[in-house]
Design a protein around this motif. Structure first.
Motif, PDB file in Angstrom:
ATOM      1  N   ILE A   2     -18.640  12.730  -4.974  1.00 13.37           N
ATOM      2  CA  ILE A   2     -17.567  11.683  -5.486  1.00 13.37           C
ATOM      3  C   ILE A   2     -18.282  10.745  -6.169  1.00 13.37           C
ATOM      4  CG2 ILE A   2     -16.070   9.961  -4.540  1.00 13.37           C
ATOM      5  CD1 ILE A   2     -15.088  12.924  -4.346  1.00 13.37           C
ATOM      6  N   ARG A   3     -17.964  10.335  -7.440  1.00 13.85           N
ATOM      7  CA  ARG A   3     -18.660   9.319  -7.944  1.00 13.85           C
ATOM      8  C   ARG A   3     -17.672   7.951  -8.487  1.00 13.85           C
ATOM      9  NH1 ARG A   3     -20.752  11.821 -13.366  1.00 13.85           N
ATOM     10  NH2 ARG A   3     -21.688   9.559 -13.713  1.00 13.85           N
ATOM     11  N   ALA A   4     -16.384   8.254  -7.988  1.00 16.12           N
ATOM     12  CA  ALA A   4     -15.452   7.210  -8.735  1.00 16.12           C
ATOM     13  C   ALA A   4     -14.485   7.106  -7.444  1.00 16.12           C
ATOM     14  CB  ALA A   4     -14.736   7.334  -9.914  1.00 16.12           C
ATOM     15  N   VAL A   5     -13.994   5.978  -6.954  1.00 16.51           N
ATOM     16  CA  VAL A   5     -12.924   5.938  -5.902  1.00 16.51           C
ATOM     17  C   VAL A   5     -11.810   4.998  -6.528  1.00 16.51           C
ATOM     18  CG1 VAL A   5     -12.346   5.218  -3.434  1.00 16.51           C
ATOM     19  CG2 VAL A   5     -14.627   5.828  -3.981  1.00 16.51           C
ATOM     20  N   VAL A   6     -10.444   5.581  -6.679  1.00 17.09           N
ATOM     21  CA  VAL A   6      -9.468   4.780  -7.106  1.00 17.09           C
ATOM     22  C   VAL A   6      -8.483   4.496  -6.102  1.00 17.09           C
ATOM     23  CG1 VAL A   6      -7.930   5.060  -9.160  1.00 17.09           C
ATOM     24  CG2 VAL A   6     -10.044   5.872  -9.242  1.00 17.09           C
ATOM     25  N   PHE A   7      -7.916   3.212  -6.116  1.00 19.06           N
ATOM     26  CA  PHE A   7      -7.043   2.758  -4.906  1.00 19.06           C
ATOM     27  C   PHE A   7      -5.840   2.635  -5.525  1.00 19.06           C
ATOM     28  CE2 PHE A   7     -11.334   1.954  -3.542  1.00 19.06           C
ATOM     29  CZ  PHE A   7     -11.336   2.021  -2.036  1.00 19.06           C
ATOM     30  N   ASP A   8      -4.689   2.962  -4.842  1.00 20.07           N
ATOM     31  CA  ASP A   8      -3.333   2.619  -5.125  1.00 20.07           C
ATOM     32  C   ASP A   8      -3.154   1.177  -4.896  1.00 20.07           C
ATOM     33  OD1 ASP A   8      -0.497   2.607  -5.278  1.00 20.07           O
ATOM     34  OD2 ASP A   8      -0.433   2.788  -2.951  1.00 20.07           O
ATOM     35  N   VAL A   9      -1.973   0.363  -5.034  1.00 21.34           N
ATOM     36  CA  VAL A   9      -1.923  -0.995  -4.589  1.00 21.34           C
ATOM     37  C   VAL A   9      -1.399  -1.401  -3.402  1.00 21.34           C
ATOM     38  CG1 VAL A   9      -1.379  -3.176  -5.620  1.00 21.34           C
ATOM     39  CG2 VAL A   9      -2.110  -1.530  -7.095  1.00 21.34           C
ATOM     40  N   GLY A  10      -0.056  -1.041  -3.681  1.00 17.22           N
ATOM     41  CA  GLY A  10       1.024  -1.498  -2.476  1.00 17.22           C
ATOM     42  C   GLY A  10       0.755  -0.754  -1.224  1.00 17.22           C
ATOM     43  N   GLU A  11       0.717  -1.182  -0.141  1.00 21.42           N
ATOM     44  CA  GLU A  11       0.358  -0.644   1.346  1.00 21.42           C
ATOM     45  C   GLU A  11      -0.632   0.082   1.217  1.00 21.42           C
ATOM     46  OE1 GLU A  11       2.025  -1.946   3.555  1.00 21.42           O
ATOM     47  OE2 GLU A  11       3.308  -3.152   2.139  1.00 21.42           O
ATOM     48  N   THR A  12      -1.528   0.051   0.106  1.00 23.21           N
ATOM     49  CA  THR A  12      -2.911   0.772   0.229  1.00 23.21           C
ATOM     50  C   THR A  12      -4.034  -0.612   0.662  1.00 23.21           C
ATOM     51  OG1 THR A  12      -2.529   2.730  -0.885  1.00 23.21           O
ATOM     52  CG2 THR A  12      -4.864   2.091  -0.730  1.00 23.21           C
ATOM     53  N   LEU A  13      -3.657  -1.398  -0.608  1.00 22.02           N
ATOM     54  CA  LEU A  13      -4.852  -2.696  -0.401  1.00 22.02           C
ATOM     55  C   LEU A  13      -3.953  -3.938  -0.048  1.00 22.02           C
ATOM     56  CD1 LEU A  13      -6.733  -2.258  -3.991  1.00 22.02           C
ATOM     57  CD2 LEU A  13      -7.278  -1.827  -1.703  1.00 22.02           C
ATOM     58  N   VAL A  14      -2.537  -3.745  -0.626  1.00 24.12           N
ATOM     59  CA  VAL A  14      -1.822  -4.897  -0.502  1.00 24.12           C
ATOM     60  C   VAL A  14      -0.665  -4.780   0.323  1.00 24.12           C
ATOM     61  CG1 VAL A  14      -0.347  -6.511  -1.486  1.00 24.12           C
ATOM     62  CG2 VAL A  14      -2.473  -6.036  -2.573  1.00 24.12           C
ATOM     63  N   ASN A  15      -0.447  -5.661   1.664  1.00 26.60           N
ATOM     64  CA  ASN A  15       0.833  -5.618   2.421  1.00 26.60           C
ATOM     65  C   ASN A  15       1.963  -6.303   1.722  1.00 26.60           C
ATOM     66  OD1 ASN A  15       2.666  -6.420   4.284  1.00 26.60           O
ATOM     67  ND2 ASN A  15       1.113  -6.645   5.865  1.00 26.60           N
ATOM     68  N   GLU A  16       2.984  -5.286   1.417  1.00 27.56           N
ATOM     69  CA  GLU A  16       4.208  -5.987   0.542  1.00 27.56           C
ATOM     70  C   GLU A  16       5.353  -6.758   1.362  1.00 27.56           C
ATOM     71  OE1 GLU A  16       3.900  -3.056  -3.280  1.00 27.56           O
ATOM     72  OE2 GLU A  16       4.941  -2.088  -1.465  1.00 27.56           O
ATOM     73  N   GLU A  17       4.941  -6.966   2.516  1.00 26.56           N
ATOM     74  CA  GLU A  17       5.872  -7.615   3.557  1.00 26.56           C
ATOM     75  C   GLU A  17       6.506  -8.907   3.061  1.00 26.56           C
ATOM     76  OE1 GLU A  17       6.851  -8.937   8.149  1.00 26.56           O
ATOM     77  OE2 GLU A  17       4.679  -7.955   7.700  1.00 26.56           O
ATOM     78  N   ARG A  18       5.552  -9.531   2.479  1.00 26.84           N
ATOM     79  CA  ARG A  18       6.106 -10.926   1.797  1.00 26.84           C
ATOM     80  C   ARG A  18       6.785 -10.720   0.771  1.00 26.84           C
ATOM     81  NH1 ARG A  18       4.541 -14.067  -2.336  1.00 26.84           N
ATOM     82  NH2 ARG A  18       2.715 -12.907  -2.743  1.00 26.84           N
ATOM     83  N   HIS A  19       6.400  -9.608  -0.166  1.00 24.04           N
ATOM     84  CA  HIS A  19       7.364  -9.621  -1.464  1.00 24.04           C
ATOM     85  C   HIS A  19       8.673  -9.017  -1.150  1.00 24.04           C
ATOM     86  CE1 HIS A  19       8.125  -7.508  -5.383  1.00 24.04           C
ATOM     87  NE2 HIS A  19       8.410  -6.584  -4.612  1.00 24.04           N
ATOM     88  N   TRP A  20       8.771  -7.942  -0.032  1.00 26.18           N
ATOM     89  CA  TRP A  20      10.310  -7.827   0.050  1.00 26.18           C
ATOM     90  C   TRP A  20      10.983  -8.541   0.917  1.00 26.18           C
ATOM     91  CZ3 TRP A  20      11.951  -4.283  -2.787  1.00 26.18           C
ATOM     92  CH2 TRP A  20      11.106  -3.045  -3.037  1.00 26.18           C
ATOM     93  N   GLY A  21      10.222  -9.411   1.903  1.00 28.89           N
ATOM     94  CA  GLY A  21      10.846 -10.531   2.554  1.00 28.89           C
ATOM     95  C   GLY A  21      11.497 -11.606   1.555  1.00 28.89           C
ATOM     96  N   GLU A  22      10.881 -11.887   0.558  1.00 30.27           N
ATOM     97  CA  GLU A  22      11.200 -12.778  -0.410  1.00 30.27           C
ATOM     98  C   GLU A  22      12.514 -12.310  -1.250  1.00 30.27           C
ATOM     99  OE1 GLU A  22       7.848 -13.938  -2.663  1.00 30.27           O
ATOM    100  OE2 GLU A  22       7.158 -15.411  -1.228  1.00 30.27           O
ATOM    101  N   TRP A  23      12.418 -11.114  -1.536  1.00 30.45           N
ATOM    102  CA  TRP A  23      13.663 -10.426  -2.130  1.00 30.45           C
ATOM    103  C   TRP A  23      14.825 -10.655  -1.061  1.00 30.45           C
ATOM    104  CZ3 TRP A  23      15.622  -9.725  -6.590  1.00 30.45           C
ATOM    105  CH2 TRP A  23      14.835  -9.004  -7.687  1.00 30.45           C
ATOM    106  N   ALA A  24      14.683 -10.329   0.026  1.00 28.77           N
ATOM    107  CA  ALA A  24      15.903 -10.470   1.045  1.00 28.77           C
ATOM    108  C   ALA A  24      16.355 -11.911   0.949  1.00 28.77           C
ATOM    109  CB  ALA A  24      15.646  -9.909   2.300  1.00 28.77           C
ATOM    110  N   ASP A  25      15.518 -12.973   1.085  1.00 30.41           N
ATOM    111  CA  ASP A  25      15.928 -14.277   0.900  1.00 30.41           C
ATOM    112  C   ASP A  25      16.659 -14.615  -0.237  1.00 30.41           C
ATOM    113  OD1 ASP A  25      14.370 -14.375   3.451  1.00 30.41           O
ATOM    114  OD2 ASP A  25      12.658 -15.370   2.582  1.00 30.41           O
ATOM    115  N   TRP A  26      15.995 -14.178  -1.387  1.00 24.93           N
ATOM    116  CA  TRP A  26      16.663 -14.364  -2.590  1.00 24.93           C
ATOM    117  C   TRP A  26      18.181 -13.794  -2.659  1.00 24.93           C
ATOM    118  CZ3 TRP A  26      16.286 -17.288  -6.924  1.00 24.93           C
ATOM    119  CH2 TRP A  26      16.906 -17.091  -8.004  1.00 24.93           C
TER     120      TRP A  26
END
Length: 213
Positions: A2-26
């Motif tokens: 392995i020479r390169a490691v590539v990461f997904d974003v949502g729920e791999t590096l970033v917890n999206e709970e705030r993002h979805w919670g703010e959508w619910a509030d809106w």
């Protein structure tokens, strides 16, 4: 090797709970209801945007995004949005000599947001800028081109079987499944989870694990 490691974003590096919670509030629905709708679309293998039609039938999502922006909302990540092991893992993998990439199904604004948040990576890309979304093979072709190494020398890390593990494996990459977030915990119950080359509960120790592969 392995020479390169590539990461997904949502729920791999970033917890999206705030993002979805703010959508619910809106939208004026309870967070509990919106999270339940998200679980339903995951279980049915539907696109996550379908949850908006569950909680608010007939909703024009793009129009709501425009309204949120007019009200002062901007897309971004706060330091507290990152999982506690995320930035440390990126730094450790980079220190170990791996090319580090971040690439996921995200709006183009996510690229600048990740850079502002200090995510250490050699390249950061979004499906919006590339014009193609996972699980399309074309997305993983672009991952390989951005990484600048052979496909067999890339490890792709993600929390979903459908968008991350299975298409990365099909592309010839080392497919790494992290079991966290709503997709991760639901997809971990499926037999296809056994197809991951490596299965994780946390990103701690990933750099060391890859050095021995």
């Amino acid at each position: 090797m392995i020479r390169a490691v590539v990461f997904d974003v949502g729920e791999t590096l970033v917890n999206e709970e705030r993002h979805w919670g703010e959508w619910a509030d809106w939208l004026g629905v309870t967070r509990f209801a919106l999270f339940a709708a998200l679980g339903a679309v995951i279980a049915r293998d539907e696109h996550h945007r379908n949850l908006f039609q569950i909680v608010r039938p007939g909703l024009d999502r793009e129009a709501e995004i425009a309204k949120r922006k007019a009200a002062g909302w901007t897309y971004g990540f706060e330091p507290s949005d990152f999982y506690p092991d995320a930035i440390a893992c990126l730094a450790a993998c980079r220190a170990a000599g791996f090319v580090i990439g971040i690439a996921g199904n995200q709006p183009e604004e996510a690229e600048a947001a990740l850079k502002r948040a200090g995510a250490p990576a050699d390249f950061i890309a979004s499906s919006a800028r590339w014009g193609v979304e996972k699980p399309s093979p074309a997305f993983f072709d672009k991952v390989a081109k951005a990484a600048g190494v052979a496909v067999a020398e890339i490890a792709y890390v993600g929390d979903r079987l459908d968008n991350d593990v299975l298409p990365a494996r099909e592309a010839g990459m080392t497919a790494i499944f992290i079991r966290r977030g709503p997709w991760g915990v639901i997809h971990a119950l499926r037999p296809e989870a056994a197809l991951a080359h490596l299965r994780l509960e946390t990103l701690d120790g990933l750099a060391e694990a890859l050095r021995t592969r």
